[in-house]
Design an enzyme around this catalytic site. Structure first.
Site, PDB file in Angstrom:
ATOM      1  N   LEU A  33       0.737  -1.402  -0.048  1.00 31.94           N
ATOM      2  CA  LEU A  33       0.090   0.062   0.025  1.00 31.94           C
ATOM      3  C   LEU A  33       0.755   1.183  -0.063  1.00 31.94           C
ATOM      4  CD1 LEU A  33      -2.841  -1.124   2.462  1.00 31.94           C
ATOM      5  CD2 LEU A  33      -2.822  -1.333   0.305  1.00 31.94           C
ATOM      6  N   HIS A  34       0.347   2.291  -0.801  1.00 30.93           N
ATOM      7  CA  HIS A  34       1.078   3.515  -0.810  1.00 30.93           C
ATOM      8  C   HIS A  34       0.044   4.374  -0.784  1.00 30.93           C
ATOM      9  CE1 HIS A  34      -0.635   3.494  -4.839  1.00 30.93           C
ATOM     10  NE2 HIS A  34       0.302   2.527  -5.184  1.00 30.93           N
ATOM     11  N   GLU A  35       0.513   5.843  -0.633  1.00 29.17           N
ATOM     12  CA  GLU A  35      -0.634   7.217  -0.402  1.00 29.17           C
ATOM     13  C   GLU A  35      -1.669   6.892  -1.333  1.00 29.17           C
ATOM     14  OE1 GLU A  35      -0.935   9.861   1.555  1.00 29.17           O
ATOM     15  OE2 GLU A  35       0.376   8.604   2.855  1.00 29.17           O
ATOM     16  N   HIS A  37      -3.191   4.180  -2.302  1.00 29.50           N
ATOM     17  CA  HIS A  37      -4.496   3.450  -1.827  1.00 29.50           C
ATOM     18  C   HIS A  37      -4.858   3.995  -0.760  1.00 29.50           C
ATOM     19  CE1 HIS A  37      -1.369   0.112  -3.506  1.00 29.50           C
ATOM     20  NE2 HIS A  37      -2.878  -0.164  -4.064  1.00 29.50           N
ATOM     21  N   ASP A 152      -6.137   3.327 -12.797  1.00 29.08           N
ATOM     22  CA  ASP A 152      -6.393   2.114 -13.646  1.00 29.08           C
ATOM     23  C   ASP A 152      -7.863   2.590 -14.195  1.00 29.08           C
ATOM     24  OD1 ASP A 152      -4.270   0.189 -12.874  1.00 29.08           O
ATOM     25  OD2 ASP A 152      -4.852   0.733 -11.028  1.00 29.08           O
ATOM     26  N   SER A 187       2.327   3.804  -7.869  1.00 30.85           N
ATOM     27  CA  SER A 187       2.023   2.692  -7.932  1.00 30.85           C
ATOM     28  C   SER A 187       2.990   1.724  -7.198  1.00 30.85           C
ATOM     29  CB  SER A 187       2.341   2.255  -9.820  1.00 30.85           C
ATOM     30  OG  SER A 187       2.318   1.040 -10.093  1.00 30.85           O
TER      31      SER A 187
HETATM   32  O1  PAF Z   1      -6.294  -2.554  -8.728  1.00 29.98           O
HETATM   33  C1  PAF Z   1      -5.937  -3.666  -8.180  1.00 29.98           C
HETATM   34  O2  PAF Z   1      -4.744  -3.556  -7.315  1.00 29.98           O
HETATM   35  C2  PAF Z   1      -6.423  -5.050  -8.456  1.00 29.98           C
HETATM   36  O3  PAF Z   1      -6.593  -5.045  -9.962  1.00 29.98           O
HETATM   37  C3  PAF Z   1      -7.772  -5.476  -7.888  1.00 29.98           C
HETATM   38  C4  PAF Z   1      -8.938  -4.397  -8.222  1.00 29.98           C
HETATM   39  C5  PAF Z   1      -7.540  -5.296  -6.329  1.00 29.98           C
HETATM   40  C6  PAF Z   1      -8.161  -6.774  -8.302  1.00 29.98           C
HETATM   41  O4  PAF Z   1      -7.275  -7.783  -7.850  1.00 29.98           O
END
Ligand code: PAF
Length: 295
Positions: A33-35, A37, A152, A187
């Protein structure tokens, strides 16, 4: 923060929240996890009473030659971050919990058209893996809201379409891309970049922005813009997979009906594949008129 690895215990805990009329927001992740997320988690906290985050590195969305084994797993650090953000529930299933009969026997969810272009053609099977795991996670968590990053953008569009097509009673919320100061989109894969590659990486966002500005100024030869951008990326040291100016809703060519343009790019820097996008809203009357006149 309570952590669950099994669907049955997670379900029991979530049932109790629902029975007391608490709303649930869900943030699916693959960890590391980064900022970016944490921005999703903060949005989820604003919108609902309970935030559920999942950490599951989904093998079904990785191709045979992709980075599944090397994908960074940082569970202890991730837990600390989620705890500090006030997340109440963390779900960390293993592969057997999600695919008890194996991946070959798994029913797949396929979103046609949106899922077959751009990253869908560059990474065959990738989006089927994403939509399949996201549907399973949605069925397990049964959230009111699910939060995804706009970095994404194609994934977000596909999930929205899946939810609409399958009548899933879940609101999908997109959150703007978090960026480093030099513009590089946050990312988990940025950690793979060497120092030299990290210096070059912001060129991807800069190239997208230059293209966006050209369109905003009325330049409407999109093929020329795309090929110019690909050349700039090659010159900087990238190997572009695609650089595409398209309709943000269909991810196909821009037409007279286009209200928003998305410019999406994927490019390799050494062995790291980076993706990014920018968008441009068209004023349906005056902007399209300007483009159609060729000015
Ligand atoms: O974006 C992501 O990290 C992945 O594609 C997800 C949505 C958690 C599904 O595995």
């Amino acid at each position: 923060m309570r952590t669950y690895s099994h669907n049955a215990t997670l379900n029991a805990a979530l049932r109790a929240f629902r029975q007391s009329d608490q709303t649930i927001a869900f943030v699916p992740t693959m960890g590391n996890l980064h900022e970016g997320h944490l921005d999703l988690v903060r949005k989820a906290r604003q919108l609902c009473d309970i935030v559920v985050v999942s950490i599951f590195v989904n093998p079904l969305q990785f191709g045979a030659n992709e980075d599944l084994d090397a994908y960074p797993r940082t569970m202890a650090a991730d837990k600390e971050k989620l705890f500090s953000e006030g997340v109440q529930v963390l779900y960390t299933p293993d592969v057997e919990e999600i695919y008890p009969e194996g991946m070959a026997a798994q029913t797949l969810v396929h979103v046609p058209e949106l899922g077959d272009t751009l990253c869908g053609s560059a990474r065959p099977g990738h989006f089927d893996g994403v939509t399949t795991v996201v549907s399973k996670l949605f069925n397990i968590v049964q959230p009111d809201i699910a939060v995804f990053g706009e970095k994404d953008f194609q994934q977000l569009s596909i999930v929205r379409k899946m939810v609409a097509d399958l009548c899933m009673p879940i609101k999908i919320v997109g959150v703007a891309t978090g960026r480093d100061q030099d513009g590089l989109a946050l990312s988990s894969r940025n950690g793979y970049l060497s120092l030299d590659e990290r210096r070059i990486a912001p060129v991807l966002h800069a190239t997208l922005n230059t293209c966006r500005e050209a369109i905003a100024c009325g330049f409407d030869n999109f093929l020329q813009l795309e090929s110019h951008a690909r050349m700039k990326l090659l010159e900087a040291g990238f190997e572009p997979d695609y650089f595409s100016i398209c309709d943000a809703r269909t991810l196909r060519s821009v037409t007279e009906a286009t209200e928003e343009i998305a410019i999406l790019a994927a490019a390799r820097l050494g062995s790291t594949r980076l993706i990014d996008n920018v968008r441009l809203t068209l004023n349906p009357v005056s902007d399209w008129g300007m483009l159609a006149d060729g000015r």
